[in-house]
Design a protein around this motif. Structure first.
Motif, PDB file in Angstrom:
ATOM      1  N   PRO A 114      26.662   1.686  49.528  1.00  0.00           N
ATOM      2  CA  PRO A 114      25.587   1.869  50.514  1.00  0.00           C
ATOM      3  C   PRO A 114      24.208   1.553  49.967  1.00  0.00           C
ATOM      4  O   PRO A 114      23.362   1.005  50.675  1.00  0.00           O
ATOM      5  N   LEU A 115      23.979   1.884  48.698  1.00  0.00           N
ATOM      6  CA  LEU A 115      22.656   1.639  48.121  1.00  0.00           C
ATOM      7  C   LEU A 115      22.699   0.537  47.068  1.00  0.00           C
ATOM      8  O   LEU A 115      21.824   0.437  46.204  1.00  0.00           O
ATOM      9  N   GLY A 116      23.723  -0.279  47.145  1.00  0.00           N
ATOM     10  CA  GLY A 116      23.740  -1.511  46.366  1.00  0.00           C
ATOM     11  C   GLY A 116      24.173  -1.390  44.924  1.00  0.00           C
ATOM     12  O   GLY A 116      24.331  -2.384  44.246  1.00  0.00           O
ATOM     13  N   SER A 117      24.350  -0.163  44.443  1.00  0.00           N
ATOM     14  CA  SER A 117      24.719  -0.015  43.038  1.00  0.00           C
ATOM     15  C   SER A 117      25.768   1.071  42.914  1.00  0.00           C
ATOM     16  O   SER A 117      25.780   2.023  43.693  1.00  0.00           O
ATOM     17  N   LYS A 118      26.600   0.930  41.924  1.00  0.00           N
ATOM     18  CA  LYS A 118      27.650   1.932  41.741  1.00  0.00           C
ATOM     19  C   LYS A 118      27.226   3.015  40.743  1.00  0.00           C
ATOM     20  O   LYS A 118      27.966   3.946  40.479  1.00  0.00           O
ATOM     21  N   LEU A 119      26.026   2.894  40.192  1.00  0.00           N
ATOM     22  CA  LEU A 119      25.556   3.915  39.251  1.00  0.00           C
ATOM     23  C   LEU A 119      25.381   5.244  39.976  1.00  0.00           C
ATOM     24  O   LEU A 119      24.961   5.268  41.137  1.00  0.00           O
ATOM     25  N   GLU A 120      25.691   6.349  39.284  1.00  0.00           N
ATOM     26  CA  GLU A 120      25.633   7.645  39.961  1.00  0.00           C
ATOM     27  C   GLU A 120      24.198   8.051  40.275  1.00  0.00           C
ATOM     28  O   GLU A 120      23.314   8.003  39.416  1.00  0.00           O
ATOM     29  N   LYS A 121      23.980   8.431  41.505  1.00  0.00           N
ATOM     30  CA  LYS A 121      22.709   8.998  41.917  1.00  0.00           C
ATOM     31  C   LYS A 121      22.938  10.470  42.240  1.00  0.00           C
ATOM     32  O   LYS A 121      24.029  10.839  42.670  1.00  0.00           O
ATOM     33  N   LYS A 122      21.899  11.260  42.056  1.00  0.00           N
ATOM     34  CA  LYS A 122      22.011  12.691  42.383  1.00  0.00           C
ATOM     35  C   LYS A 122      20.897  13.082  43.338  1.00  0.00           C
ATOM     36  O   LYS A 122      19.797  12.514  43.276  1.00  0.00           O
ATOM     37  N   GLY A 123      21.180  14.093  44.173  1.00  0.00           N
ATOM     38  CA  GLY A 123      20.195  14.506  45.169  1.00  0.00           C
ATOM     39  C   GLY A 123      19.987  16.004  45.217  1.00  0.00           C
ATOM     40  O   GLY A 123      20.913  16.791  45.005  1.00  0.00           O
ATOM     41  N   LEU A 124      18.762  16.380  45.495  1.00  0.00           N
ATOM     42  CA  LEU A 124      18.375  17.793  45.585  1.00  0.00           C
ATOM     43  C   LEU A 124      17.723  18.020  46.947  1.00  0.00           C
ATOM     44  O   LEU A 124      17.021  17.138  47.444  1.00  0.00           O
ATOM     45  N   PHE A 125      17.944  19.191  47.506  1.00  0.00           N
ATOM     46  CA  PHE A 125      17.331  19.529  48.795  1.00  0.00           C
ATOM     47  C   PHE A 125      16.414  20.731  48.626  1.00  0.00           C
ATOM     48  O   PHE A 125      16.793  21.732  48.006  1.00  0.00           O
ATOM     49  N   ILE A 126      15.217  20.624  49.186  1.00  0.00           N
ATOM     50  CA  ILE A 126      14.237  21.714  49.139  1.00  0.00           C
ATOM     51  C   ILE A 126      13.897  22.100  50.565  1.00  0.00           C
ATOM     52  O   ILE A 126      13.589  21.235  51.393  1.00  0.00           O
ATOM     53  N   SER A 127      13.926  23.414  50.859  1.00  0.00           N
ATOM     54  CA  SER A 127      13.529  23.821  52.198  1.00  0.00           C
ATOM     55  C   SER A 127      12.931  25.223  52.208  1.00  0.00           C
ATOM     56  O   SER A 127      13.180  26.029  51.308  1.00  0.00           O
ATOM     57  N   ALA A 156      23.231  17.742  44.015  1.00  0.00           N
ATOM     58  CA  ALA A 156      22.912  18.443  42.767  1.00  0.00           C
ATOM     59  C   ALA A 156      22.349  19.839  43.015  1.00  0.00           C
ATOM     60  O   ALA A 156      21.989  20.529  42.069  1.00  0.00           O
ATOM     61  N   GLY A 157      22.260  20.258  44.284  1.00  0.00           N
ATOM     62  CA  GLY A 157      21.819  21.618  44.551  1.00  0.00           C
ATOM     63  C   GLY A 157      20.633  21.685  45.491  1.00  0.00           C
ATOM     64  O   GLY A 157      20.212  20.679  46.061  1.00  0.00           O
ATOM     65  N   GLU A 158      20.122  22.907  45.612  1.00  0.00           N
ATOM     66  CA  GLU A 158      19.071  23.132  46.600  1.00  0.00           C
ATOM     67  C   GLU A 158      18.150  24.248  46.148  1.00  0.00           C
ATOM     68  O   GLU A 158      18.519  25.070  45.311  1.00  0.00           O
ATOM     69  N   LEU A 159      16.952  24.232  46.718  1.00  0.00           N
ATOM     70  CA  LEU A 159      15.991  25.329  46.561  1.00  0.00           C
ATOM     71  C   LEU A 159      15.640  25.762  47.974  1.00  0.00           C
ATOM     72  O   LEU A 159      15.019  24.984  48.712  1.00  0.00           O
ATOM     73  N   LEU A 160      16.031  26.965  48.362  1.00  0.00           N
ATOM     74  CA  LEU A 160      15.854  27.405  49.746  1.00  0.00           C
ATOM     75  C   LEU A 160      15.101  28.736  49.760  1.00  0.00           C
ATOM     76  O   LEU A 160      15.520  29.691  49.102  1.00  0.00           O
ATOM     77  N   PHE A 161      14.013  28.785  50.513  1.00  0.00           N
ATOM     78  CA  PHE A 161      13.208  30.005  50.548  1.00  0.00           C
ATOM     79  C   PHE A 161      12.971  30.434  51.992  1.00  0.00           C
ATOM     80  O   PHE A 161      12.157  29.812  52.701  1.00  0.00           O
ATOM     81  N   PRO A 162      13.644  31.501  52.433  1.00  0.00           N
ATOM     82  CA  PRO A 162      13.392  32.034  53.780  1.00  0.00           C
ATOM     83  C   PRO A 162      12.153  32.932  53.774  1.00  0.00           C
ATOM     84  O   PRO A 162      11.646  33.303  52.713  1.00  0.00           O
ATOM     85  N   GLY A 163      11.643  33.249  54.941  1.00  0.00           N
ATOM     86  CA  GLY A 163      10.538  34.208  55.055  1.00  0.00           C
ATOM     87  C   GLY A 163       9.219  33.652  54.543  1.00  0.00           C
ATOM     88  O   GLY A 163       8.340  34.409  54.125  1.00  0.00           O
ATOM     89  N   VAL A 164       9.064  32.328  54.570  1.00  0.00           N
ATOM     90  CA  VAL A 164       7.827  31.692  54.081  1.00  0.00           C
ATOM     91  C   VAL A 164       7.243  30.907  55.251  1.00  0.00           C
ATOM     92  O   VAL A 164       7.807  29.909  55.680  1.00  0.00           O
TER      93      VAL A 164
END
Ligand SMILES: Cc1cc2nc3c(=O)[nH]c(=O)nc-3n(C[C@H](O)[C@H](O)[C@H](O)COP(=O)(O)O)c2cc1C
Length: 190
Positions: A114-127, A156-164
């Motif tokens: 999908p992104l043209g390369s087979k090298l491993e990419k990692k993703g993080l989600f912040i909310s 690769a994981g997430e940072l989630l903060f409720p009540g903000v």
């Protein structure tokens, strides 16, 4: 190591912006090359379902999303930052995600990386979200994890903060910004 951070909030200097800034600072402190994209400053037309990408895997809409495709291709790490709006990611973030349909076509119709390369990419989600509901982040997590899976980006994981809620309130959290800095370092290590 290239890190692209994608800010989905309409609020400049808001809570997810502050967190994303720290993640990127952490990554840069480990010598990563960082770039932050502010979706609210870009023109990204929502997917028109024109099927223009079906044969080529390339979106025909010539707007700022073409630059985002390029940044996603070049990135080794992708950080998505979006506050919760109506239980999901912001409209800015969702428009960007839907335009990745062209990359879905590359993978599932054209049998290409999908992104043209087979090298491993990692993703993080912040909310962050203003409320403290038990399932506050669930719909956004499903959306983001689906995107990462389709783009062959390892979650690769997430940072989630409720009540903000108030602009900048995350800075009063005892260690959220520190967590974000460390998450940025960890993301680019190993
Ligand atoms: C249109 C809109 C919808 C929102 N919907 C929710 C929601 O469904 N649940 C929630 O907990 N907070 C909701 N919020 C509050 C934001 O998530 C909260 O203010 C957050 O801190 C904003 O982050 P930012 O400063 O990064 O933009 C909403 C805010 C707006 C403007």
């Amino acid at each position: 190591m290239r890190v692209v951070g994608i800010a989905g909030s309409p609020r400049r200097g808001g809570n997810t912006d502050l967190l994303l800034g720290e993640v990127m600072r952490g990554a840069a402190s480990r010598r990563a090359k960082v770039k932050t994209i502010i979706l609210n400053d870009l023109e990204i037309t929502p997917c028109q379902h024109c099927d223009g990408c079906l044969k080529t895997g390339r979106c025909k809409v010539e707007d700022d999303m073409q630059m985002v495709y390029s940044d996603l291709r070049q990135a080794d790490r992708v950080v998505l930052a979006s506050p919760i709006q109506f239980m999901g990611v912001t409209a800015q973030m969702k428009a960007m995600i839907d335009r990745c349909q062209a990359l879905w076509v590359r993978k599932y119709i054209l049998n290409l990386p999908p992104l043209g390369s087979k090298l491993e990419k990692k993703g993080l989600f912040i909310s962050v979200g203003g409320r403290r509901l038990a399932d506050l982040f669930e719909p956004a997590l499903v959306t983001v994890k689906t995107l990462f899976r389709i783009l062959d980006i390892t979650y690769a994981g997430e940072l989630l903060f409720p009540g903000v809620d108030e602009k900048g309130a995350i800075a009063k959290h005892p260690d959220a910004l520190r967590q974000a800095f460390l998450a940025g370092q960890k993301l680019v290590e190993g």
